[in-house]
Write a protein that holds these residues in place. Structure first.
Motif, PDB file in Angstrom:
ATOM      1  N   GLY A  30       3.549  15.013   1.225  1.00  0.00           N
ATOM      2  CA  GLY A  30       4.877  14.154   0.639  1.00  0.00           C
ATOM      3  C   GLY A  30       5.368  14.585  -0.315  1.00  0.00           C
ATOM      4  N   THR A  31       6.547  15.365  -0.221  1.00  0.00           N
ATOM      5  CA  THR A  31       6.487  15.908  -1.621  1.00  0.00           C
ATOM      6  C   THR A  31       7.147  15.202  -3.219  1.00  0.00           C
ATOM      7  OG1 THR A  31       9.603  15.584  -1.395  1.00  0.00           O
ATOM      8  CG2 THR A  31       8.040  17.637  -0.746  1.00  0.00           C
ATOM      9  N   PRO A  32       7.259  15.281  -4.469  1.00  0.00           N
ATOM     10  CA  PRO A  32       7.323  14.248  -5.599  1.00  0.00           C
ATOM     11  C   PRO A  32       8.785  13.432  -4.904  1.00  0.00           C
ATOM     12  CG  PRO A  32       6.459  16.481  -6.027  1.00  0.00           C
ATOM     13  CD  PRO A  32       6.862  17.141  -4.922  1.00  0.00           C
ATOM     14  N   SER A  33      10.141  13.637  -4.893  1.00  0.00           N
ATOM     15  CA  SER A  33      11.168  13.686  -5.076  1.00  0.00           C
ATOM     16  C   SER A  33      10.289  12.416  -3.752  1.00  0.00           C
ATOM     17  CB  SER A  33      11.727  13.883  -4.269  1.00  0.00           C
ATOM     18  OG  SER A  33      12.651  15.017  -3.345  1.00  0.00           O
ATOM     19  N   PHE A  34      10.122  12.761  -2.273  1.00  0.00           N
ATOM     20  CA  PHE A  34      10.220  12.020  -2.144  1.00  0.00           C
ATOM     21  C   PHE A  34       8.964  10.739  -1.924  1.00  0.00           C
ATOM     22  CE2 PHE A  34       7.177   9.948   1.333  1.00  0.00           C
ATOM     23  CZ  PHE A  34       7.608   9.523   2.769  1.00  0.00           C
ATOM     24  N   HIS A  35       7.942  10.757  -2.450  1.00  0.00           N
ATOM     25  CA  HIS A  35       7.280   9.260  -3.066  1.00  0.00           C
ATOM     26  C   HIS A  35       7.707   8.874  -4.297  1.00  0.00           C
ATOM     27  CE1 HIS A  35       3.468  10.222  -1.178  1.00  0.00           C
ATOM     28  NE2 HIS A  35       3.753  11.511  -0.679  1.00  0.00           N
ATOM     29  N   GLY A  50      11.385   8.224  -4.169  1.00  0.00           N
ATOM     30  CA  GLY A  50      12.083   7.506  -3.363  1.00  0.00           C
ATOM     31  C   GLY A  50      11.408   6.456  -2.607  1.00  0.00           C
ATOM     32  N   ARG A  51      10.213   5.888  -2.315  1.00  0.00           N
ATOM     33  CA  ARG A  51       9.574   5.358  -1.578  1.00  0.00           C
ATOM     34  C   ARG A  51       9.076   3.928  -2.851  1.00  0.00           C
ATOM     35  NH1 ARG A  51       4.826   6.161   2.431  1.00  0.00           N
ATOM     36  NH2 ARG A  51       3.746   6.692   0.852  1.00  0.00           N
ATOM     37  N   ALA A  72       0.437  -1.179  -0.061  1.00  0.00           N
ATOM     38  CA  ALA A  72       0.123   0.148  -0.298  1.00  0.00           C
ATOM     39  C   ALA A  72       1.327   1.256  -0.235  1.00  0.00           C
ATOM     40  CB  ALA A  72      -0.383   0.091   1.524  1.00  0.00           C
ATOM     41  N   PRO A  73       1.728   1.392   1.056  1.00  0.00           N
ATOM     42  CA  PRO A  73       2.589   2.822   1.265  1.00  0.00           C
ATOM     43  C   PRO A  73       3.927   3.095  -0.588  1.00  0.00           C
ATOM     44  CG  PRO A  73       2.814   1.098   2.885  1.00  0.00           C
ATOM     45  CD  PRO A  73       2.207   0.340   2.275  1.00  0.00           C
ATOM     46  N   ARG A  74       3.651   1.846  -1.376  1.00  0.00           N
ATOM     47  CA  ARG A  74       4.147   1.795  -2.212  1.00  0.00           C
ATOM     48  C   ARG A  74       3.330   2.466  -3.309  1.00  0.00           C
ATOM     49  NH1 ARG A  74       5.134  -3.435  -5.853  1.00  0.00           N
ATOM     50  NH2 ARG A  74       2.495  -3.253  -5.918  1.00  0.00           N
ATOM     51  N   ASP A  75       1.427   1.800  -3.594  1.00  0.00           N
ATOM     52  CA  ASP A  75       0.844   1.914  -4.569  1.00  0.00           C
ATOM     53  C   ASP A  75       0.346   3.631  -4.273  1.00  0.00           C
ATOM     54  OD1 ASP A  75       1.619  -0.432  -5.350  1.00  0.00           O
ATOM     55  OD2 ASP A  75      -0.314  -1.172  -4.259  1.00  0.00           O
ATOM     56  N   VAL A  76       0.176   4.082  -3.049  1.00  0.00           N
ATOM     57  CA  VAL A  76      -0.053   5.263  -2.492  1.00  0.00           C
ATOM     58  C   VAL A  76       1.119   6.387  -2.894  1.00  0.00           C
ATOM     59  CG1 VAL A  76      -0.241   7.334  -0.524  1.00  0.00           C
ATOM     60  CG2 VAL A  76      -1.342   4.609  -0.953  1.00  0.00           C
ATOM     61  N   SER A  77       2.171   6.149  -3.234  1.00  0.00           N
ATOM     62  CA  SER A  77       3.824   6.950  -3.425  1.00  0.00           C
ATOM     63  C   SER A  77       3.386   6.983  -5.045  1.00  0.00           C
ATOM     64  CB  SER A  77       4.716   6.262  -2.864  1.00  0.00           C
ATOM     65  OG  SER A  77       4.670   6.665  -1.437  1.00  0.00           O
ATOM     66  N   ALA A  78       2.773   5.891  -5.633  1.00  0.00           N
ATOM     67  CA  ALA A  78       3.145   5.510  -6.934  1.00  0.00           C
ATOM     68  C   ALA A  78       1.567   6.180  -7.576  1.00  0.00           C
ATOM     69  CB  ALA A  78       2.783   4.069  -7.743  1.00  0.00           C
ATOM     70  N   ALA A  79       0.462   6.618  -7.093  1.00  0.00           N
ATOM     71  CA  ALA A  79      -0.306   7.520  -7.131  1.00  0.00           C
ATOM     72  C   ALA A  79      -0.548   9.024  -7.180  1.00  0.00           C
ATOM     73  CB  ALA A  79      -1.680   6.642  -6.761  1.00  0.00           C
ATOM     74  N   LYS A  80       0.184   9.213  -5.872  1.00  0.00           N
ATOM     75  CA  LYS A  80       0.801  10.848  -5.926  1.00  0.00           C
ATOM     76  C   LYS A  80       1.614  10.946  -6.655  1.00  0.00           C
ATOM     77  CE  LYS A  80       0.463  14.219  -2.835  1.00  0.00           C
ATOM     78  NZ  LYS A  80       1.530  14.921  -3.004  1.00  0.00           N
ATOM     79  N   VAL A  81       2.726  10.488  -7.038  1.00  0.00           N
ATOM     80  CA  VAL A  81       3.360  11.240  -8.443  1.00  0.00           C
ATOM     81  C   VAL A  81       3.085  10.987  -9.912  1.00  0.00           C
ATOM     82  CG1 VAL A  81       5.077  10.113  -9.213  1.00  0.00           C
ATOM     83  CG2 VAL A  81       5.408  10.668  -6.853  1.00  0.00           C
ATOM     84  N   ALA A  82       1.991  10.431  -9.941  1.00  0.00           N
ATOM     85  CA  ALA A  82       1.086  10.248 -11.151  1.00  0.00           C
ATOM     86  C   ALA A  82       0.214  11.318 -11.224  1.00  0.00           C
ATOM     87  CB  ALA A  82       1.080   8.787 -11.148  1.00  0.00           C
TER      88      ALA A  82
END
Length: 322
Positions: A305-310, A312-313, A253-263
């Motif tokens: 969370g900034t794009p770079s943080f997400h 990175g995750r 879930a954390p990875r998928d949330v970060s991918a969605a936030k970036v996209a």
């Protein structure tokens, strides 16, 4: 994996859209920007009557007991209309934290109270702490009532940022899932903002004339708008996929949330950039409604969370799995 929304979710989204379409949101946002939050609070109260505030609150506390998929469906509509106030904090983050440390406060939230949250280091300031009914701070795995400091500037005038110091301790909390919910809700807002920017720009391109032709007939304009549309459609499955991961308690879930936030952030930012290019100089003016959506996109791209943080995750998750 099937991403299609069911009829009840589609109807819920349509009802929110209809409510906000009748609310003259540009006027509401401008009032909020000037410090007059009364029109905005009235909108929030009408939203609470639909159940939005209590989406992630259990029925025993007057909520709907819904899940993360229902969350993104609702919050995307709030993004489409650029609803001011602590959206992610009130609807997604505060319910999760209060359920752990102070469940007695959940009923007031479901009934229409606004809450804001700071979770350093990634969310160091609380949004609209001067307007929210409840200010929270997570510090060292403890949830505290927060005492707001002096307001800080934001690129989005409807997002007033406040540093917060710890007050009364409410209890111990696990912050990571709440942070993911905040990032997911922010991604949904960005998705909605991007779609409205695309619609506004497309409508403008159908009316604005240069060299005796509407600019929407020019191939370059069509290409730009098509790229925006593709970006938004490509980010949607990631958003819904992340919601499913959160709902099902997936370890990814954390990875998928970060991918969605970036996209969603990238798609909305592209929509904002193209909107400004197509509108030209008028798009820079505060008098034009476009500016209200542009500045909110710019602010939310780095919120929760900034794009770079997400990014990175996502990388860390993929490397760890290899």
């Amino acid at each position: 994996m099937r991403f299609a929304l069911d009829s009840s979710q589609q109807d819920f989204a349509s009802s929110i859209d209809a409510l906000l379409s009748k609310s003259d949101m540009p006027a509401v946002i401008r009032s909020w920007n000037r410090g007059d939050t009364e029109p905005g609070r009235k909108v929030w109260q009408r939203l609470a009557e639909t159940g939005i505030n209590g989406l992630l609150i259990g029925e025993e506390h007057d909520g709907l007991g819904a899940d993360a998929v229902d969350l993104v469906v609702a919050v995307e509509q709030l993004g489409r209309h650029a609803v001011p106030g602590p959206v992610a904090e009130t609807i997604a983050v505060a319910p999760h934290l209060l359920a752990q440390a102070a469940p007695g406060r959940l009923s007031a939230l479901a009934e229409g109270s606004l809450a804001t949250v700071a979770t350093p280091p990634h969310v160091p300031s609380a949004v609209d702490a001067d307007t929210a009914d409840l200010v929270l701070l997570v510090e060292n795995s403890s949830l505290h009532l927060g005492d707001p400091g002096v307001v800080q500037d934001s690129v989005d005038q409807s997002r007033r940022l406040f540093p917060v110091t710890a007050g009364q301790r409410l209890g111990a909390v696990e912050c990571a899932p709440a942070f993911d919910l905040g990032a997911l809700a922010t991604a949904a807002q960005l998705q909605g903002l991007g779609h409205t920017l695309l619609e506004m720009t497309t409508d403008y391109a159908k009316q604005r004339k240069q060299f005796g032709k509407v600019i929407g007939q020019f191939q370059a304009i069509k290409h730009h708008l098509a790229e925006v549309a593709v970006g938004l459609e490509m980010s949607r499955p990631l958003l819904h996929g992340a919601a499913l991961s959160v709902r099902d308690g997936s370890p990814n879930a954390p990875r998928d949330v970060s991918a969605a936030k970036v996209a969603c952030g990238d798609a909305a930012y592209r929509a904002a950039r193209v909107a400004l290019q197509v509108h030209g100089a008028i798009g820079y003016t505060q008098e034009h409604d476009l500016s209200l959506w542009l500045t909110k996109v710019r602010a939310l791209v780095t919120a929760w969370g900034t794009p770079s943080f997400h990014r990175g995750r996502v990388v860390d998750s993929l490397v760890g799995a290899s």
